[in-house]
Write an enzyme that holds these catalytic residues in place. Structure first.
Site, PDB file in Angstrom:
ATOM      1  N   PRO A   1      96.940  79.016  -8.758  1.00 55.33           N
ATOM      2  CA  PRO A   1      97.697  78.932 -10.003  1.00 55.33           C
ATOM      3  C   PRO A   1      99.081  79.571  -9.941  1.00 55.33           C
ATOM      4  O   PRO A   1      99.271  80.609  -9.319  1.00 55.33           O
ATOM      5  CB  PRO A   1      96.819  79.659 -11.025  1.00 55.33           C
TER       6      PRO A   1
ATOM      7  N   ALA B   1      96.112  84.470  -8.479  1.00 57.25           N
ATOM      8  CA  ALA B   1      95.352  85.353  -9.375  1.00 57.25           C
ATOM      9  C   ALA B   1      93.843  85.162  -9.237  1.00 57.25           C
ATOM     10  O   ALA B   1      93.081  86.106  -9.478  1.00 57.25           O
ATOM     11  CB  ALA B   1      95.779  85.127 -10.821  1.00 57.25           C
TER      12      ALA B   1
ATOM     13  N   ARG C   1     109.839  81.259 -10.676  1.00 56.74           N
ATOM     14  CA  ARG C   1     109.023  82.353 -11.197  1.00 56.74           C
ATOM     15  C   ARG C   1     109.355  83.673 -10.502  1.00 56.74           C
ATOM     16  O   ARG C   1     109.294  83.777  -9.290  1.00 56.74           O
ATOM     17  CB  ARG C   1     107.556  82.008 -10.946  1.00 56.74           C
TER      18      ARG C   1
ATOM     19  N   ARG D   1      95.153  93.875  -8.793  1.00 58.86           N
ATOM     20  CA  ARG D   1      95.471  93.022  -7.644  1.00 58.86           C
ATOM     21  C   ARG D   1      95.058  93.656  -6.313  1.00 58.86           C
ATOM     22  O   ARG D   1      95.228  93.055  -5.264  1.00 58.86           O
ATOM     23  CB  ARG D   1      96.959  92.695  -7.617  1.00 58.86           C
TER      24      ARG D   1
ATOM     25  N   ASP E   1      82.669  82.168  -3.005  1.00 59.90           N
ATOM     26  CA  ASP E   1      81.439  81.512  -2.547  1.00 59.90           C
ATOM     27  C   ASP E   1      81.744  80.219  -1.794  1.00 59.90           C
ATOM     28  O   ASP E   1      81.075  79.902  -0.806  1.00 59.90           O
ATOM     29  CB  ASP E   1      80.509  81.222  -3.729  1.00 59.90           C
TER      30      ASP E   1
ATOM     31  N   ARG F   1     101.423  96.304  -6.286  1.00 58.79           N
ATOM     32  CA  ARG F   1     101.484  95.751  -7.635  1.00 58.79           C
ATOM     33  C   ARG F   1     100.388  96.354  -8.508  1.00 58.79           C
ATOM     34  O   ARG F   1      99.845  97.406  -8.185  1.00 58.79           O
ATOM     35  CB  ARG F   1     101.406  94.224  -7.557  1.00 58.79           C
TER      36      ARG F   1
ATOM     37  N   GLU G   1      93.465  84.166   4.376  1.00 64.69           N
ATOM     38  CA  GLU G   1      93.933  84.503   3.022  1.00 64.69           C
ATOM     39  C   GLU G   1      95.366  85.006   3.126  1.00 64.69           C
ATOM     40  O   GLU G   1      95.661  85.887   3.938  1.00 64.69           O
ATOM     41  CB  GLU G   1      93.037  85.590   2.437  1.00 64.69           C
TER      42      GLU G   1
ATOM     43  N   TYR H   1     108.987  86.755  -5.640  1.00 64.10           N
ATOM     44  CA  TYR H   1     108.611  85.582  -4.860  1.00 64.10           C
ATOM     45  C   TYR H   1     109.769  84.860  -4.185  1.00 64.10           C
ATOM     46  O   TYR H   1     109.550  83.914  -3.436  1.00 64.10           O
ATOM     47  CB  TYR H   1     107.851  84.589  -5.758  1.00 64.10           C
TER      48      TYR H   1
ATOM     49  N   HIS I   1      99.064  86.153   0.905  1.00 61.96           N
ATOM     50  CA  HIS I   1      99.743  86.523  -0.333  1.00 61.96           C
ATOM     51  C   HIS I   1     101.213  86.742  -0.007  1.00 61.96           C
ATOM     52  O   HIS I   1     101.547  87.379   1.001  1.00 61.96           O
ATOM     53  CB  HIS I   1      99.131  87.785  -0.951  1.00 61.96           C
ATOM     54  N   ILE I   2     102.065  86.216  -0.852  1.00 64.01           N
ATOM     55  CA  ILE I   2     103.506  86.332  -0.657  1.00 64.01           C
ATOM     56  C   ILE I   2     103.957  87.772  -0.870  1.00 64.01           C
ATOM     57  O   ILE I   2     104.708  88.324  -0.074  1.00 64.01           O
ATOM     58  CB  ILE I   2     104.246  85.367  -1.611  1.00 64.01           C
ATOM     59  N   SER I   3     103.478  88.383  -1.941  1.00 67.77           N
ATOM     60  CA  SER I   3     103.857  89.767  -2.255  1.00 67.77           C
ATOM     61  C   SER I   3     102.831  90.729  -1.673  1.00 67.77           C
ATOM     62  O   SER I   3     101.720  90.333  -1.304  1.00 67.77           O
ATOM     63  CB  SER I   3     103.941  89.963  -3.768  1.00 67.77           C
TER      64      SER I   3
END
Length: 137
Positions: free
Chosen positions: A9, A74, A17, A108, A84, A104, A95, A22, A97-99
């Site tokens: 999302p 998120a 954004r 998170r 799952d 944060r 996995e 980002y 993540h940009i940040s």
């Protein structure tokens, strides 16, 4: 090698954004650059704001692709269902993540996905995706 990037999302808003977190580049622009740079890969991309659609996509590609790069955004911190799905498939998942999620908000700092993935790359901006892609080489 067949790899898919799956984004969750609000990542469709990259470039607009919170550019201080980002950056200013859209994901589509970044993806096109990545495809050119890694043209020996069969690289696909999928994005949805809907949890069930992300689960459906993981199940669809999770037995036939060589790798999945997943930024569940998120949902990383809330979705047992996505965790799952990652656990149920055989394709390795990285996995991303940009940040730096640990710099944060406190919520998170926990990932439901992390125990079920091959590895985690956090905080290198869009380069996080490229690092994940390189991990499959």
């Amino acid at each position: 090698m067949k790899i898919i990037i799956i984004n969750g999302p609000n990542l469709n808003l990259l470039g607009k954004r919170e550019p201080e977190i980002y950056g200013n580049k859209t994901f589509d622009d970044f993806y096109q650059e990545l495809k050119l740079k890694y043209n020996t890969f069969d690289l696909d991309y999928y994005q949805s704001n809907i949890e069930g659609e992300l689960i459906d996509k993981l199940q669809e590609v999770g037995f036939s692709y060589d790798g999945i790069i997943l930024n569940a955004a998120a949902y990383t911190h809330t979705s047992v269902g996505i965790a799952d799905a990652v656990k149920a498939i055989t394709t390795p998942v990285i996995e991303v993540h940009i940040s730096n999620t640990f710099a944060r908000e406190e919520f998170r700092h926990h990932s439901f996905l992390s125990p079920n993935v091959k590895g985690i790359i956090i905080g290198f901006g869009m380069k996080s995706y490229e690092l994940a892609l390189q991990s499959f080489i």
